[in-house]
Design a protein around this motif. Sequence first.
Motif: not given
Length: 393
Positions: A32-42, A87-89
């Motif tokens: 995960l990129s930092p942006q993907a991590l932010g989407v996960f948390a958000g 997976g991430y989804g």
Amino acid sequence: MLLALVSGFALSQAFRTITAIMATSLQAEFGLSPQALGVFAGSFAFAFGTMQLFMGVGIDLYGARRTLLAAFPLAIGGAALSALAPGYGALLWGQVLIGVGCAPAFLVCTVFIARHFPPQRFAMVSGVAMGAGGLGMLFTGTPLAWLVHQSSWRAGFGVLAVLSAVAWLVVFWKVREPAVPLPPGHQRESMASAVRGFGALFLVPHTAGILLLALMTYASFLALRGLWLGPLLIDRHGYSLVASGNVAMLTSLVSLFSPALFGRLDPGPARRRGWITGFTVLLAALFAAMGLVHAEWLDVGGALAVGVLSGYMVLQYADVRSAYPAAMTGRAMAVFTMALFLGVALMQWATGLAASLATSRGADPYVAVMLTIAGMLAAGAVAFRLLPAPAPR
């Protein structure tokens, strides 16, 4: 009964702060990129926030107990899905289910307090409830860090699923709401008319300032404690996962007591809004300092100071309680809580984007993150100060 309801809130607090400890493991497993991590948390906060209006209507029509018992199984299922996510989804879907399931968790507590305690005790009792609910964040400090280190992040979700099931059983067992008699000549409101009733809140001039500040305050605490604290200490200062978990747990520990403290120090309606503005500006300055000064003592001490200062946010609940007539209290609380958590989703997405942009340009991502938080807090304080205020009651 209030303590039983707080047990559900404690689990929601745990779910919303897991990313700070699981971040490095999730990045390693799913790339995960930092942006993907932010989407996960958000995603948790976005689902949580968007459901507040409907949960407020549910509480008004069906009561706190039935609303929480109907929604919370989604959190249990979402935690189980996250533990098994291939997976991430699937992980994002798990977060959305958890967010919807936890959506009434704190709202039922605030409405219960508003209905069963006198107005002059609202800030104090809310502060105690917020502090007790913060026990959930202790789990996502050292204990979760140890569990992830010894096993995996999946085990953390598994344990939270079990604890959530226990909390649901406690509410089912302990909470009983007396029927609230309708005034003579009144019929029970329909779901459609209840939803339309929320529109009246947005026609009140002082709602805008209250909501614009609400978008920023709790979001700043959760962006640090729930997302960036672990990566900051690990990447900037070389902390181990367990050591960063220790700092997270200490931050959570001090945040348990600060709402009750600020609740007792509540200066009353005449001075409360000045206090709220001043503490918001102080918090913005603290985040700016953490971003610009690369000092271990400041990052650790600043995290603890944010935990202490986070308690002043209970004054915002008291401000909402006094800003609207009694008939609008439940819905005003729902709209305010919606703004809090949509703000969490917004800030976690915005800081993830800022970190990704900074990394792509070879800059320190944590400077970008902290300055973004500081700027959003400052903007909220300006809006709260300059937009119309409620008339004294």
